[in-house]
Scaffold this active site. Sequence first.
Site, short mmCIF file in Angstrom:
data_model
loop_
_atom_site.label_atom_id
_atom_site.label_comp_id
_atom_site.label_asym_id
_atom_site.label_seq_id
_atom_site.Cartn_x
_atom_site.Cartn_y
_atom_site.Cartn_z
N GLY B 109 0.81 -1.18 0.00
CA GLY B 109 0.00 0.00 0.00
C GLY B 109 0.85 1.24 0.00
N THR B 110 0.70 2.04 -1.02
CA THR B 110 1.47 3.26 -1.06
C THR B 110 0.91 4.15 -2.15
OG1 THR B 110 3.70 4.13 -1.21
CG2 THR B 110 3.13 2.44 -2.76
N THR B 111 1.39 5.37 -2.18
CA THR B 111 1.15 6.23 -3.34
C THR B 111 2.45 6.92 -3.67
OG1 THR B 111 -1.04 6.70 -2.48
CG2 THR B 111 -0.25 8.08 -4.26
#
Lengths: 275, 362
Positions: B109-111
């Site tokens: 999970g990341t951006t």
Amino acid sequence: MAIFDVSGYKKYCELREQILPAGLTHLVDRTNHYNFGTKTQEFAVPPGVDPSGFLKSCNHDGGVCIEMNHGTTTLAFKFKHGVIVAVDSRASAGNYLASKDANKVIEINSYLLGTMSGSAADCQHWERLLAKECRLYRLRNNHRISVAAASKLLSNMMLGYRGMGLSMGSMICGWDKQGPGLYYVDDNGTRLSGRMFSTGCGNSYAYGVVDSGYREDMTVEEAYELGRRGIAHATHRDAYSGGVVNMYHMQEDGWIKVCKEDVSELIHRYRKGMF
Amino acid sequence: MALQDICNFQSVFEDRLTTEYPAVPHGKKIPSNYVSGLPFSNNKSLFHFYIPVAEYLDESPIQFGQISTVQNCSAVSSEDPFLTSSSLPTCLPFASSQSVPLPFPMAHGTTTLAFMFQGGVMAAADTRSSCSGLVACPASQKILPIHSHLVGLTSGTSADCALWKRILARELRLYQLRHGRRLSTSGAAKLLSHMLHPFKGTELCVAATLCGWDGGEQKNFVDSTNAKVSLAKDERFSFSQQCSIRKKMNLSGPRLFYVCSDGTRLRGMLFSVGSGSPYAYSILDQGVHWGLTVDEAKSIAREAVYRATYRDAYSGNCVDMYHITSKGWTRRNREDLKEEYYREKERRKHEKTERRDVAFSD
């Protein structure tokens, strides 16, 4: 009585006959939604068939996984002057584009709209059933059904078939005595009221755009532009959305259809600097 | 030993005995196996401890995480305390369709996002490290500088990314020392891609975006940057014209590459990676074009990460921004997005009260 026959009203004993195994002549395909399953179980599944068991057996490891993807982008948001509803128009069957001009908004009546995402068949069938029930409500009670009640009817229909493989993500938008109404109804039975929703696999792209540009006090033109942009950018990045943007504006005296614009032209307009 | 009997310990070396003894079902105790199977028999000294070696460490790292062959399967029982971690339920969202024994739950999970414009490359990322629902670190660094003119954004498994970045940095430094010039971004991307290729098919997960500025030691470098600056001041050129102009100074300029551990290597003008990337993509598509000023680019990057953290559960906390120019990378102070969220909430509340006042006054 004749009026009972016309309006489809069924006495309790008749209903029971339909459910008991002996009453095979009256296999129900229309459940009576006003009892909400309080007296008898009213699910219209033929006895001996078990859809939820079948699905469970499919979805275990090593089985054929039936993927229920909602391949579309629809969005709706409430603002000062009503509700804006915008949808794309691509219907896909796996990798095949079945239609580039599908109609994903059902006009339930002049002040209620329903959007469709997920399985086209499920959406169309259940929302048309909802339209029928709304009309019957109006005839029986002499006043229009509220948006909350209409969405509740749809949600209860979905709950009746929970786990059996329906796929529907819909937004019921309307204007009733409480003002503009927007509800999100799901095939799981989820029913949420809110200011802004977007459904389908392109929804995340639409969320980014609309979250960023949304203001409570937008003018009508700005709201139209925001709805168009949301769908256009989602169709630009999502493979399963495309076609045209169908936009509706729900006002106090009913809905109007705002536009039907091709997304490729919109993208060319918005990204002029990049082409 | 009695303790081993009680906890149903089965020797890891059992596979050597499968030729002698038939495969046993779980839970069935066969005392004879223990006595002869133990490398240290019971009559040896009590102080001789059996140190278990997990079987998977004997295999080559390429095999790690792969589907076991049939012989090994019978040896590995689910009651073996040392390999229980590998029999996690495969309903984890990241398990592949075949039941690969995952050693630990993984989550990506990341951006992160990066785009090119006339003023260089702008890279931005959030700072949340999550592990299947737990925020493992709210202040991690996902943008790792590799050298003065190259920055890498990491997405995927943090451990893998950190390690491969360091390996890449080492290789680039060695190249610079041997050849007297920096390796181009394209070369660095190719190098990383080839280094990751042997691990294709394993559970290694690295999705890196390399942002850099090429050129710098050549004579014509200065001219090209001046020409670039003057271009930006003119009216916005159409993209095809800019392409041909850039082709003339092909050797230097901003570069953006996306390298993935499954072998993808793409060059582009705009990339966003991670679970929050769809939310960021639409903001970037709206606003990014070649003729942005540096301030505009910063605000778009910040807005894109903010919107992604607004909607995505696995992105959040703060935003890091790096700006790569011909002079190298510069880092903007880490900014907490919580402030931005509260500011926006205030704005919306303000709008609502305004609207109510207007409604009352009507």
